[in-house]
Design a protein around this motif. Structure first.
Motif, PDB file in Angstrom:
ATOM      1  N   ASN A  25      -4.835  15.897 -17.452  1.00 55.37           N
ATOM      2  CA  ASN A  25      -5.892  16.744 -17.997  1.00 55.37           C
ATOM      3  C   ASN A  25      -7.283  16.289 -17.579  1.00 55.37           C
ATOM      4  OD1 ASN A  25      -4.711  18.890 -20.028  1.00 55.37           O
ATOM      5  ND2 ASN A  25      -3.437  17.054 -20.182  1.00 55.37           N
ATOM      6  N   GLY A  26      -7.358  15.566 -16.468  1.00 55.23           N
ATOM      7  CA  GLY A  26      -8.652  15.242 -15.893  1.00 55.23           C
ATOM      8  C   GLY A  26      -9.348  13.999 -16.394  1.00 55.23           C
ATOM      9  N   TYR A  27      -8.705  13.239 -17.271  1.00 58.02           N
ATOM     10  CA  TYR A  27      -9.296  11.983 -17.743  1.00 58.02           C
ATOM     11  C   TYR A  27      -8.905  10.850 -16.795  1.00 58.02           C
ATOM     12  CZ  TYR A  27     -10.667  14.156 -22.129  1.00 58.02           C
ATOM     13  OH  TYR A  27     -11.271  14.946 -23.072  1.00 58.02           O
ATOM     14  N   VAL A  28      -9.724   9.813 -16.749  1.00 58.17           N
ATOM     15  CA  VAL A  28      -9.440   8.646 -15.923  1.00 58.17           C
ATOM     16  C   VAL A  28      -9.177   7.461 -16.855  1.00 58.17           C
ATOM     17  CG1 VAL A  28     -10.380   7.033 -14.224  1.00 58.17           C
ATOM     18  CG2 VAL A  28     -10.901   9.470 -14.047  1.00 58.17           C
ATOM     19  N   VAL A  29      -7.992   6.872 -16.758  1.00 57.39           N
ATOM     20  CA  VAL A  29      -7.671   5.705 -17.576  1.00 57.39           C
ATOM     21  C   VAL A  29      -8.190   4.475 -16.828  1.00 57.39           C
ATOM     22  CG1 VAL A  29      -5.830   4.334 -18.615  1.00 57.39           C
ATOM     23  CG2 VAL A  29      -5.696   6.842 -18.634  1.00 57.39           C
ATOM     24  N   VAL A  30      -9.255   3.852 -17.383  1.00 60.09           N
ATOM     25  CA  VAL A  30      -9.882   2.717 -16.694  1.00 60.09           C
ATOM     26  C   VAL A  30      -9.164   1.398 -16.957  1.00 60.09           C
ATOM     27  CG1 VAL A  30     -12.168   3.714 -16.444  1.00 60.09           C
ATOM     28  CG2 VAL A  30     -11.608   2.447 -18.533  1.00 60.09           C
ATOM     29  N   ASP A  31      -8.456   1.328 -18.084  1.00 56.75           N
ATOM     30  CA  ASP A  31      -7.705   0.112 -18.388  1.00 56.75           C
ATOM     31  C   ASP A  31      -6.829   0.355 -19.607  1.00 56.75           C
ATOM     32  OD1 ASP A  31      -6.809  -2.502 -18.082  1.00 56.75           O
ATOM     33  OD2 ASP A  31      -8.820  -3.352 -18.006  1.00 56.75           O
ATOM     34  N   GLU A  32      -5.962  -0.626 -19.870  1.00 58.12           N
ATOM     35  CA  GLU A  32      -5.075  -0.576 -21.032  1.00 58.12           C
ATOM     36  C   GLU A  32      -5.098  -1.941 -21.702  1.00 58.12           C
ATOM     37  OE1 GLU A  32      -1.114   0.644 -19.899  1.00 58.12           O
ATOM     38  OE2 GLU A  32      -1.878   2.157 -18.519  1.00 58.12           O
ATOM     39  N   ALA A  33      -4.901  -1.948 -23.013  1.00 56.20           N
ATOM     40  CA  ALA A  33      -4.825  -3.205 -23.760  1.00 56.20           C
ATOM     41  C   ALA A  33      -3.642  -3.116 -24.713  1.00 56.20           C
ATOM     42  CB  ALA A  33      -6.119  -3.438 -24.536  1.00 56.20           C
ATOM     43  N   GLN A  34      -3.050  -4.278 -25.016  1.00 53.61           N
ATOM     44  CA  GLN A  34      -1.877  -4.257 -25.894  1.00 53.61           C
ATOM     45  C   GLN A  34      -2.139  -4.815 -27.282  1.00 53.61           C
ATOM     46  OE1 GLN A  34       1.252  -6.316 -23.865  1.00 53.61           O
ATOM     47  NE2 GLN A  34       0.016  -8.123 -23.462  1.00 53.61           N
ATOM     48  N   ASN A  35      -3.380  -5.230 -27.549  1.00 52.26           N
ATOM     49  CA  ASN A  35      -3.740  -5.649 -28.907  1.00 52.26           C
ATOM     50  C   ASN A  35      -5.254  -5.549 -29.067  1.00 52.26           C
ATOM     51  OD1 ASN A  35      -5.041  -8.247 -28.199  1.00 52.26           O
ATOM     52  ND2 ASN A  35      -2.974  -8.863 -27.617  1.00 52.26           N
ATOM     53  N   GLY A  36      -5.726  -5.756 -30.276  1.00 51.23           N
ATOM     54  CA  GLY A  36      -7.145  -5.605 -30.566  1.00 51.23           C
ATOM     55  C   GLY A  36      -8.045  -6.581 -29.833  1.00 51.23           C
ATOM     56  N   LEU A  37      -7.583  -7.803 -29.654  1.00 52.88           N
ATOM     57  CA  LEU A  37      -8.394  -8.799 -28.944  1.00 52.88           C
ATOM     58  C   LEU A  37      -8.632  -8.371 -27.499  1.00 52.88           C
ATOM     59  CD1 LEU A  37      -6.855 -12.141 -30.286  1.00 52.88           C
ATOM     60  CD2 LEU A  37      -9.096 -11.179 -30.843  1.00 52.88           C
ATOM     61  N   GLU A  38      -7.553  -7.919 -26.845  1.00 52.74           N
ATOM     62  CA  GLU A  38      -7.678  -7.415 -25.474  1.00 52.74           C
ATOM     63  C   GLU A  38      -8.577  -6.186 -25.435  1.00 52.74           C
ATOM     64  OE1 GLU A  38      -4.204  -6.332 -23.196  1.00 52.74           O
ATOM     65  OE2 GLU A  38      -3.405  -8.359 -23.316  1.00 52.74           O
ATOM     66  N   ALA A  39      -8.458  -5.337 -26.438  1.00 57.02           N
ATOM     67  CA  ALA A  39      -9.251  -4.108 -26.485  1.00 57.02           C
ATOM     68  C   ALA A  39     -10.746  -4.420 -26.463  1.00 57.02           C
ATOM     69  CB  ALA A  39      -8.903  -3.310 -27.745  1.00 57.02           C
ATOM     70  N   ILE A  40     -11.158  -5.411 -27.232  1.00 60.38           N
ATOM     71  CA  ILE A  40     -12.576  -5.777 -27.293  1.00 60.38           C
ATOM     72  C   ILE A  40     -13.057  -6.283 -25.928  1.00 60.38           C
ATOM     73  CG2 ILE A  40     -14.252  -7.356 -28.346  1.00 60.38           C
ATOM     74  CD1 ILE A  40     -12.270  -7.272 -30.852  1.00 60.38           C
ATOM     75  N   GLU A  41     -12.286  -7.193 -25.330  1.00 62.61           N
ATOM     76  CA  GLU A  41     -12.629  -7.727 -24.010  1.00 62.61           C
ATOM     77  C   GLU A  41     -12.727  -6.611 -22.972  1.00 62.61           C
ATOM     78  OE1 GLU A  41      -9.867 -10.675 -22.525  1.00 62.61           O
ATOM     79  OE2 GLU A  41      -9.878 -11.711 -24.456  1.00 62.61           O
ATOM     80  N   LYS A  42     -11.721  -5.750 -22.957  1.00 62.58           N
ATOM     81  CA  LYS A  42     -11.669  -4.702 -21.943  1.00 62.58           C
ATOM     82  C   LYS A  42     -12.712  -3.615 -22.191  1.00 62.58           C
ATOM     83  CE  LYS A  42      -7.096  -5.780 -20.318  1.00 62.58           C
ATOM     84  NZ  LYS A  42      -5.813  -5.295 -19.863  1.00 62.58           N
ATOM     85  N   TYR A  43     -13.057  -3.387 -23.456  1.00 65.25           N
ATOM     86  CA  TYR A  43     -14.128  -2.432 -23.749  1.00 65.25           C
ATOM     87  C   TYR A  43     -15.435  -2.938 -23.136  1.00 65.25           C
ATOM     88  CZ  TYR A  43     -17.330   0.754 -25.943  1.00 65.25           C
ATOM     89  OH  TYR A  43     -18.312   1.713 -26.123  1.00 65.25           O
ATOM     90  N   LYS A  44     -15.727  -4.202 -23.363  1.00 63.37           N
ATOM     91  CA  LYS A  44     -16.960  -4.784 -22.832  1.00 63.37           C
ATOM     92  C   LYS A  44     -16.975  -4.775 -21.306  1.00 63.37           C
ATOM     93  CE  LYS A  44     -17.842  -7.692 -26.857  1.00 63.37           C
ATOM     94  NZ  LYS A  44     -17.879  -9.065 -27.394  1.00 63.37           N
TER      95      LYS A  44
END
Length: 120
Positions: A25-44
């Protein structure tokens, strides 16, 4: 311009399913994380336009990660993903800054409607 998405879920299958729906649907997945700690790092690191965040995960759950990301970037757009029966957690997430939630198992139309609503 395509919207960049960070997918956060501890289940590989759920990340794959969501990635497939988004990319079709036209979105680009820039990364994936498997827990909240990874999510914060990858968001930044990736500065996505939107985050899909599972609630129940090991190490750090989605609610704590949501709060940390919102503290880092008050404009962060985060959609929570939850299984049926987690209404109390979903309400807590909305109060903490989540924009919406997507119920598992994922329905492609519902996922895209939720993302389109917060990104456009």
């Amino acid at each position: 311009m395509s919207k960049k998405v960070l997918i956060v879920d501890d289940a590989v299958f759920m990340r794959m399913k969501l990635k497939d729906i988004l990319e079709k649907n036209g979105y680009v997945v820039v990364d994936e994380a498997q827990n909240g700690l990874e999510a914060i790092e990858k968001y930044k690191a990736t500065q996505p336009d939107i985050v899909t965040m599972d609630i129940t995960m090991p190490e750090m759950d989605g609610l704590d990660a949501l709060k940390e990301i919102k503290a880092f970037d008050s404009n962060a757009k985060i959609l929570m993903c939850s299984a049926m029966g987690q209404q109390a957690m979903v309400m807590d997430a909305i109060r903490s800054g989540a924009l919406d939630f997507i119920v598992k198992p994922f329905d492609a139309d519902r996922v895209i409607k939720a993302l389109d609503k917060v990104t456009f």
